[in-house]
Scaffold this motif. Structure first.
Motif, mmCIF file in Angstrom:
data_model
loop_
_atom_site.group_PDB
_atom_site.id
_atom_site.type_symbol
_atom_site.label_atom_id
_atom_site.label_comp_id
_atom_site.label_asym_id
_atom_site.label_seq_id
_atom_site.Cartn_x
_atom_site.Cartn_y
_atom_site.Cartn_z
ATOM 1 N N GLU A 162 -90.912 -92.905 -60.870
ATOM 2 C CA GLU A 162 -91.095 -92.012 -59.723
ATOM 3 C C GLU A 162 -90.907 -90.540 -60.109
ATOM 4 O O GLU A 162 -90.250 -89.765 -59.435
ATOM 5 C CB GLU A 162 -90.161 -92.401 -58.585
ATOM 6 C CG GLU A 162 -90.413 -93.824 -58.079
ATOM 7 C CD GLU A 162 -89.517 -94.206 -56.911
ATOM 8 O OE1 GLU A 162 -88.522 -93.494 -56.670
ATOM 9 O OE2 GLU A 162 -89.830 -95.207 -56.255
ATOM 10 N N GLY A 163 -91.516 -90.199 -61.260
ATOM 11 C CA GLY A 163 -91.540 -88.802 -61.674
ATOM 12 C C GLY A 163 -90.353 -88.352 -62.496
ATOM 13 O O GLY A 163 -90.266 -87.171 -62.858
ATOM 14 N N LYS A 164 -89.446 -89.264 -62.832
ATOM 15 C CA LYS A 164 -88.246 -88.865 -63.591
ATOM 16 C C LYS A 164 -88.586 -88.569 -65.053
ATOM 17 O O LYS A 164 -87.943 -87.731 -65.690
ATOM 18 C CB LYS A 164 -87.185 -89.961 -63.497
ATOM 19 C CG LYS A 164 -86.565 -90.138 -62.117
ATOM 20 C CD LYS A 164 -85.469 -91.195 -62.141
ATOM 21 C CE LYS A 164 -84.817 -91.329 -60.766
ATOM 22 N NZ LYS A 164 -85.752 -91.860 -59.760
ATOM 23 N N LEU A 165 -89.581 -89.260 -65.602
ATOM 24 C CA LEU A 165 -89.984 -89.055 -66.992
ATOM 25 C C LEU A 165 -91.340 -88.341 -67.038
ATOM 26 O O LEU A 165 -92.191 -88.574 -66.181
ATOM 27 C CB LEU A 165 -90.102 -90.396 -67.722
ATOM 28 C CG LEU A 165 -88.827 -91.238 -67.861
ATOM 29 C CD1 LEU A 165 -89.160 -92.556 -68.537
ATOM 30 C CD2 LEU A 165 -87.760 -90.486 -68.638
ATOM 31 N N PRO A 166 -91.557 -87.501 -68.044
ATOM 32 C CA PRO A 166 -92.902 -86.924 -68.208
ATOM 33 C C PRO A 166 -93.851 -87.962 -68.783
ATOM 34 O O PRO A 166 -93.423 -88.903 -69.465
ATOM 35 C CB PRO A 166 -92.675 -85.786 -69.194
ATOM 36 C CG PRO A 166 -91.474 -86.192 -69.981
ATOM 37 C CD PRO A 166 -90.605 -86.988 -69.054
ATOM 38 N N VAL A 167 -95.133 -87.816 -68.516
ATOM 39 C CA VAL A 167 -96.144 -88.686 -69.108
ATOM 40 C C VAL A 167 -97.008 -87.847 -70.040
ATOM 41 O O VAL A 167 -97.387 -86.716 -69.705
ATOM 42 C CB VAL A 167 -97.000 -89.381 -68.027
ATOM 43 C CG1 VAL A 167 -97.758 -88.380 -67.182
ATOM 44 C CG2 VAL A 167 -97.976 -90.381 -68.663
ATOM 45 N N ARG A 191 -98.636 -86.231 -52.690
ATOM 46 C CA ARG A 191 -97.180 -86.024 -52.709
ATOM 47 C C ARG A 191 -96.574 -86.601 -53.996
ATOM 48 O O ARG A 191 -95.670 -86.011 -54.584
ATOM 49 C CB ARG A 191 -96.555 -86.659 -51.470
ATOM 50 C CG ARG A 191 -96.841 -85.904 -50.182
ATOM 51 C CD ARG A 191 -95.979 -86.402 -49.034
ATOM 52 N NE ARG A 191 -96.377 -87.743 -48.607
ATOM 53 C CZ ARG A 191 -97.313 -87.981 -47.687
ATOM 54 N NH1 ARG A 191 -97.950 -86.973 -47.102
ATOM 55 N NH2 ARG A 191 -97.619 -89.225 -47.341
ATOM 56 N N LEU A 192 -97.095 -87.745 -54.438
ATOM 57 C CA LEU A 192 -96.628 -88.322 -55.699
ATOM 58 C C LEU A 192 -97.026 -87.424 -56.880
ATOM 59 O O LEU A 192 -96.214 -87.160 -57.770
ATOM 60 C CB LEU A 192 -97.223 -89.721 -55.901
ATOM 61 C CG LEU A 192 -96.999 -90.763 -54.792
ATOM 62 C CD1 LEU A 192 -97.555 -92.106 -55.227
ATOM 63 C CD2 LEU A 192 -95.532 -90.873 -54.430
ATOM 64 N N PHE A 193 -98.267 -86.980 -56.857
ATOM 65 C CA PHE A 193 -98.789 -86.133 -57.937
ATOM 66 C C PHE A 193 -97.926 -84.881 -58.120
ATOM 67 O O PHE A 193 -97.635 -84.471 -59.255
ATOM 68 C CB PHE A 193 -100.239 -85.738 -57.623
ATOM 69 C CG PHE A 193 -100.860 -84.806 -58.625
ATOM 70 C CD1 PHE A 193 -101.515 -85.302 -59.743
ATOM 71 C CD2 PHE A 193 -100.790 -83.426 -58.457
ATOM 72 C CE1 PHE A 193 -102.090 -84.443 -60.675
ATOM 73 C CE2 PHE A 193 -101.362 -82.560 -59.376
ATOM 74 C CZ PHE A 193 -102.013 -83.074 -60.493
ATOM 75 N N ASP A 194 -97.521 -84.279 -57.021
ATOM 76 C CA ASP A 194 -96.758 -83.030 -57.079
ATOM 77 C C ASP A 194 -95.400 -83.208 -57.747
ATOM 78 O O ASP A 194 -94.780 -82.216 -58.158
ATOM 79 C CB ASP A 194 -96.576 -82.457 -55.674
ATOM 80 C CG ASP A 194 -97.888 -81.972 -55.078
ATOM 81 O OD1 ASP A 194 -98.839 -81.739 -55.847
ATOM 82 O OD2 ASP A 194 -97.973 -81.844 -53.836
ATOM 83 N N ARG A 195 -94.945 -84.428 -57.883
ATOM 84 C CA ARG A 195 -93.636 -84.679 -58.505
ATOM 85 C C ARG A 195 -93.776 -85.205 -59.934
ATOM 86 O O ARG A 195 -92.773 -85.527 -60.586
ATOM 87 C CB ARG A 195 -92.838 -85.666 -57.647
ATOM 88 C CG ARG A 195 -92.447 -85.083 -56.289
ATOM 89 C CD ARG A 195 -91.834 -86.121 -55.367
ATOM 90 N NE ARG A 195 -90.582 -86.672 -55.899
ATOM 91 C CZ ARG A 195 -89.898 -87.651 -55.314
ATOM 92 N NH1 ARG A 195 -90.340 -88.179 -54.170
ATOM 93 N NH2 ARG A 195 -88.771 -88.093 -55.851
ATOM 94 N N LEU A 196 -95.015 -85.285 -60.402
ATOM 95 C CA LEU A 196 -95.262 -85.771 -61.763
ATOM 96 C C LEU A 196 -95.326 -84.611 -62.763
ATOM 97 O O LEU A 196 -95.727 -83.500 -62.417
ATOM 98 C CB LEU A 196 -96.573 -86.555 -61.825
ATOM 99 C CG LEU A 196 -96.656 -87.850 -61.012
ATOM 100 C CD1 LEU A 196 -98.058 -88.437 -61.121
ATOM 101 C CD2 LEU A 196 -95.614 -88.855 -61.475
ATOM 102 N N THR A 197 -94.965 -84.906 -64.004
ATOM 103 C CA THR A 197 -95.127 -83.951 -65.114
ATOM 104 C C THR A 197 -96.088 -84.580 -66.107
ATOM 105 O O THR A 197 -95.744 -85.560 -66.790
ATOM 106 C CB THR A 197 -93.786 -83.652 -65.797
ATOM 107 O OG1 THR A 197 -92.863 -83.144 -64.830
ATOM 108 C CG2 THR A 197 -93.974 -82.630 -66.915
ATOM 109 N N ILE A 198 -97.328 -84.047 -66.154
ATOM 110 C CA ILE A 198 -98.374 -84.577 -67.030
ATOM 111 C C ILE A 198 -98.553 -83.603 -68.185
ATOM 112 O O ILE A 198 -98.890 -82.434 -67.984
ATOM 113 C CB ILE A 198 -99.698 -84.772 -66.269
ATOM 114 C CG1 ILE A 198 -99.487 -85.719 -65.074
ATOM 115 C CG2 ILE A 198 -100.779 -85.312 -67.197
ATOM 116 C CD1 ILE A 198 -100.683 -85.807 -64.142
ATOM 117 N N ILE A 199 -98.307 -84.081 -69.404
ATOM 118 C CA ILE A 199 -98.276 -83.203 -70.581
ATOM 119 C C ILE A 199 -99.367 -83.623 -71.561
ATOM 120 O O ILE A 199 -99.575 -84.823 -71.803
ATOM 121 C CB ILE A 199 -96.900 -83.275 -71.283
ATOM 122 C CG1 ILE A 199 -95.780 -82.891 -70.312
ATOM 123 C CG2 ILE A 199 -96.861 -82.379 -72.511
ATOM 124 C CD1 ILE A 199 -94.386 -83.076 -70.897
#
Length: 941
Positions: A781-786, A810-818
């Motif tokens: 749930e967004g705790k780790l970066p992908v 709303r889910l996307f906004d809490r994600l870290t995509i690297i």
């Protein structure tokens, strides 16, 4: 095939003759506001073919017009005769005398020449705003100048040698002493007439004084008659008359130019003033402080760029009367630059500025400010009314009278109801550009422009004794007014010169010398309303060098020109031509567009022609095709397995019958079914993810979710027999103490790029939403970066928010995509021990890196792992576009040809990129194995 084309094929190979309707229509426009449809477009490869074209022109009485980049603004690079396109086979550039000289052919881009000179801290003197697109043929033939060039560093004054071909087919070079004798004996009429005109000018004191005075400021009206004063030998005079002659006297095959210093240190600032008069009052102090560039922008021009991301907030709240100066100081050392800045600041107390002068030494900020200024003319396209044409005029006034002259111009704008007119330009030289917009769809509108321009001519010439064209060339636009500016005696000299060199008036007729007093209002370009994506385009051509299909089919600008032609044909009920053009557009305009979007990075108004092409593809899909795409998206796991199985079968066939068997079979299949994909020997099945998962490091100091993209999962195998990319990725992460976790259910997951490029919107929406939901679960749930391993896939995921449902947004906004590039530089390199460095490596920054502004970070990784890092000058989109290179291999071959030729000039210890299909394309083109930069880090750590 027309009779003309049949005859031309005896002179030029038929492959280099463009005569289809789509070719003629798309070459009918340049960056100016005139429009002529050529009879044919030819692409000669040698001086021999140029000479043959001159003879052909004379024998068949068909005019010739030379064109390079087509960024000319006064109508000088269009024709209703034969258009000679030099943009493809005349790209030679050679640095000489330790950077003091540079030898150029007409088809090389100005910025490319400067890139060759950069390591010598030199550059060419001309610096037009279009230098990233404009080619040397146009820069020379228009005597272009620019921001810092002034009147002493233009092509005329920096020319050392020139090689040229006259309309009689004879070739001469001022570098060859014997050619002076040949010129005298082989062209006696020209030799004697030039000598006669020289003596006439020199013996008439008033004529001599007029010419000398005119060239104290910028002036490109008519021919460069200062050559009669500056040079003695007739061939030297002719050599300099060719500069600024706009292709009306001969063909420039090559030039050797003196270069000028490219100062390494700069300080740049944007200064705001309450009125245009206040801004003009600052010009003299800035000149005294030795400012290299002083660029004036009125309030309306500043408003035209307010929409650009990153613009200073103060621009939006300036008073209506405000103006600004973009100022740059340059020097060999930072201390020298600071002395100049301090000198100006010491004189600035009496200037009515709205802000404290602030100068930046940051190169990125400086580049941004110059991007704003250089894009000001095309940026008008973003604010003009749809269906109107953009008209750019280019005049010069005495600097001391600039404020008054601008005030008079603004009165003319009001008189003729040009409500959105803007003014900007090179204030230090008194050279300003003004832009007005209007339709040309009625005789009343044409008459309005005619009356307005005639008043401008009187204002510039009679009231202020200025120049009607300071740097953009005479063209068709000012041809009727050359005599008004120069007077009858000088105009008679110019006509005499044209007549003796081109007696049949076949070389770019109508340009510079034109007896038609109405030439400036004939063949005007209309820009009809077409579609939202392209209506802002003013056909400047800045996008073209970025386009991977530019040497195969067409370019973003020409795609838009064709769309406009389709509208015109439809309105005019020319159904046969409409259908013919639409049919030809399918391949040229749609199928060979890589939709990479790099055109938008060069476009001053951010037009992404790829977005247009995606929409057109989307609209062309049948319901069956859309349903089929959605079915594939919903069953992507099965598709993934099928493709991987097919690759294994192909590899098995190659191992049994020879390594080129599959390539040969698919090439034969393409002859029967053109849409059949071509096999590449770079295709290597990825193998299982089990080995990669075994290398996960649960005890690592940090954890990330590693999303191996579908391309890496299917064809991520190594051509050189190394472990597949996912295994290398997990292993190198472990070396840095990072646990890269591969999700158990990653199979069947895709970023959706394949559906985006092909225009399957429902499949794209489904895939994007499904993938984001999966990533939400994978990342706790967004705790780790992908992290993804292919840059284009990262770019697709990072930009997918508009496609998502409200819940998934709303889910996307809490994600870290690297992306893997950011991951390596920020997360791995600081933690890893580099044990060895490679000697020399070469990089291919993929399109997504360029669009995301990550090129510098990509290069920074390589710099930590190699002693020498090369990014080729001709790096660009490879044209692979996911699978497009398999379907249209000719696109990839064309797109990579220049980069590949450059890379092949030397050997490297490694070839690296950040997208598998792009690596395959470059590997095929160069004959070396390109691979992910992950492998470089793995091997060096």
């Amino acid at each position: 095939m027309s009779d003309l084309v049949k005859l031309l094929s005896e002179v030029i190979h038929s492959r280099r003759i463009k005569s289809r309707l789509i070719d003629l229509v798309s070459y009918a426009a340049d960056a100016g506001f005139y429009h002529l449809v050529p009879k044919a477009v030819v692409q000669p490869v040698s001086e021999k073919e140029i000479a043959a074209l001159f003879i052909f022109s004379a024998n068949h009485q068909v005019p010739l017009t030379f064109r390079t980049a087509g960024t000319s603004l006064s109508g000088q690079s269009i024709t209703d005769g034969i258009l000679v396109d030099l943009s493809q086979y005349w790209e030679g550039v050679h640095v000489e005398a330790g950077g003091g000289l540079v030898r150029v052919q007409p088809g090389v881009i100005g910025a490319t020449v400067n890139a060759h000179l950069k390591k010598y801290s030199r550059k060419i003197g001309p610096d037009p705003a279009s230098i990233n697109t404009a080619m040397m043929g146009g820069i020379l033939s228009n005597n272009a100048s620019g921001m810092c060039c002034g009147v002493t560093r233009n092509s005329y004054h920096t020319l050392k040698y020139i090689r040229f071909i006259l309309p009689n087919g004879m070739t001469y070079s001022t570098e060859n002493p014997d050619d002076y004798r040949r010129f005298k004996t082989e062209c006696p009429d020209i030799f004697l007439q030039i000598g006669f005109l020289r003596d006439q000018v020199r013996e008439d004191a008033s004529l001599h004084a007029l010419i000398r005075n005119k060239y104290q400021t910028k002036n490109t009206v008519g021919y460069s008659v200062n050559a009669f004063i500056d040079h003695e030998e007739p061939m030297d005079i002719l050599a300099h008359l060719l500069i600024g002659a706009e292709g009306t006297l001969g063909f420039i095959a090559e030039a050797v130019l003196h270069t000028v210093p490219d100062h390494p240190h700069k300080s740049t600032g944007l200064l705001y003033f309450e009125t245009i008069f206040d801004a003009c009052n600052a010009i003299m102090p800035l000149t005294a402080a030795r400012a290299e560039a002083v660029e004036l922008m009125d309030r309306a021009s500043l408003r035209s760029i307010e929409h650009i991301h990153g613009i200073p907030d103060v621009l939006k709240i300036l008073p209506e009367t405000a103006a600004a100066l973009l100022v740059e100081f340059q020097g060999a050392t930072m201390a020298e630059v600071q002395d100049k800045v301090d000198s100006f600041l010491g004189m600035s107390n009496n200037l009515a500025m709205l802000n404290e002068p602030v100068f930046s030494n940051d190169s990125a900020q400086q580049a941004f400010l110059w991007k704003l200024r250089k894009g000001m003319f095309p940026a008008v396209g973003a604010i003009r009314a749809s269906g109107t044409t953009v008209i750019l005029e280019d005049v010069a006034f005495p600097v001391a009278q600039l404020g008054n002259a601008i005030s008079d111009l603004q009165l003319l704008f009001k008189k003729y109801a040009y409500e959105r007119a803007i003014i900007f330009g090179h204030a230090k030289d008194g050279n300003i550009h003004f832009v007005v917009t209007q339709p040309f769809d009625t005789s009343q509108e044409i008459d309005r422009y005619d009356r307005f321009l005639n008043e401008v001519v009187l204002l510039v010439v009679k009231k202020y004794n200025g120049a009607l064209k300071a740097e953009h060339g005479t063209g068709r636009n000012m041809a009727p007014f050359v005599q008004t500016e120069w007077g009858p005696d000088v105009y008679r000299i110019m006509k005499s010169l044209k007549h003796v060199i081109d007696p049949q008036n076949l070389l770019n007729p109508g340009v510079i010398i034109n007896s038609d007093a109405q030439a400036h209002i004939r063949n005007l370009k209309a820009l009809p309303r077409v579609e939202e994506e392209v209506d802002k385009c003013i056909e400047c051509g800045f996008c073209e060098p970025k386009c991977p299909s530019r040497h195969l089919t067409t370019t973003p600008r020409r795609r838009i020109v064709i769309r406009r032609a389709l509208v015109k044909f439809k309105e005019q009920k020319k159904e046969a031509k409409y259908k013919e053009l639409l049919d030809q557009y399918q391949y040229d305009g749609l199928e060979t567009c890589a939709v990479d979007g790099l055109c938008a990075t060069a476009c001053p108004v951010d037009i992404n022609t790829g977005s247009l092409v995606k929409r057109l593809r989307r609209e062309s899909h049948s319901q069956f095709a859309n349903r089929n795409a959605l079915l594939i998206a919903r069953n992507f796991g099965k598709v993934e397995w099928t493709v991987k199985t097919a690759l294994r079968a192909g590899e098995a066939i190659n191992s049994i019958f020879g390594k080129n068997t599959m390539h040969g079979l698919t090439r034969a299949a393409k002859k029967i079914i053109p849409a059949f994909p071509l096999w590449s020997n770079q295709l290597k099945p990825s193998g299982s993810l089990r080995k990669a998962r075994k290398q996960e490091n649960p005890a690592g100091e940090a954890s990330i979710v590693y999303f191996p993209t579908c391309i890496s999962r299917v064809m991520g195998g190594s051509y050189q027999g190394k472990e597949n990319l996912p295994s290398a990725f997990v292993r190198v992460s472990g070396k840095a103490g990072v646990n890269a976790i591969i999700p158990k259910d990653v199979t069947g997951t895709c970023c959706g790029q394949i559906y985006s490029s092909k225009g399957f919107s429902k499949a794209l929406e489904h895939t994007s939403n499904q993938t984001i939901r999966k990533i939400w679960k994978w990342t706790l749930e967004g705790k780790l970066p992908v992290v993804t391993d292919i840059t284009s896939c990262t770019f697709q995921l990072q930009g997918c928010r508009p496609l998502l449902t409200e819940e998934n947004k709303r889910l996307f906004d809490r994600l870290t995509i690297i992306d893997s590039v950011d991951y390596v530089l920020d997360h791995l390199l600081p933690r890893i021990s580099v044990k060895r460095k490679k000697d020399k490596v070469v990089l291919h920054p993929v399109c997504s890196l360029q669009k995301a502004g990550l090129e510098g970070r990509f290069a920074a990784i390589a710099a930590e792992l190699a002693h020498e890092v090369t990014i080729p000058l001709h790096t660009g989109c490879c044209g692979m576009a996911g699978d497009r290179g398999f379907l249209y291999p000719e696109l990839t071959a064309s797109a990579t040809s220049r980069e590949a030729a450059e890379v092949k000039q030397q050997d490297f210890d490694g070839y690296y990129s950040s997208a598998k299909t792009c690596e395959m394309a470059l590997s095929d083109a160069v004959g070396k194995n390109y691979e992910s930069i992950i492998y470089l880090l793995d091997e060096c750590s």
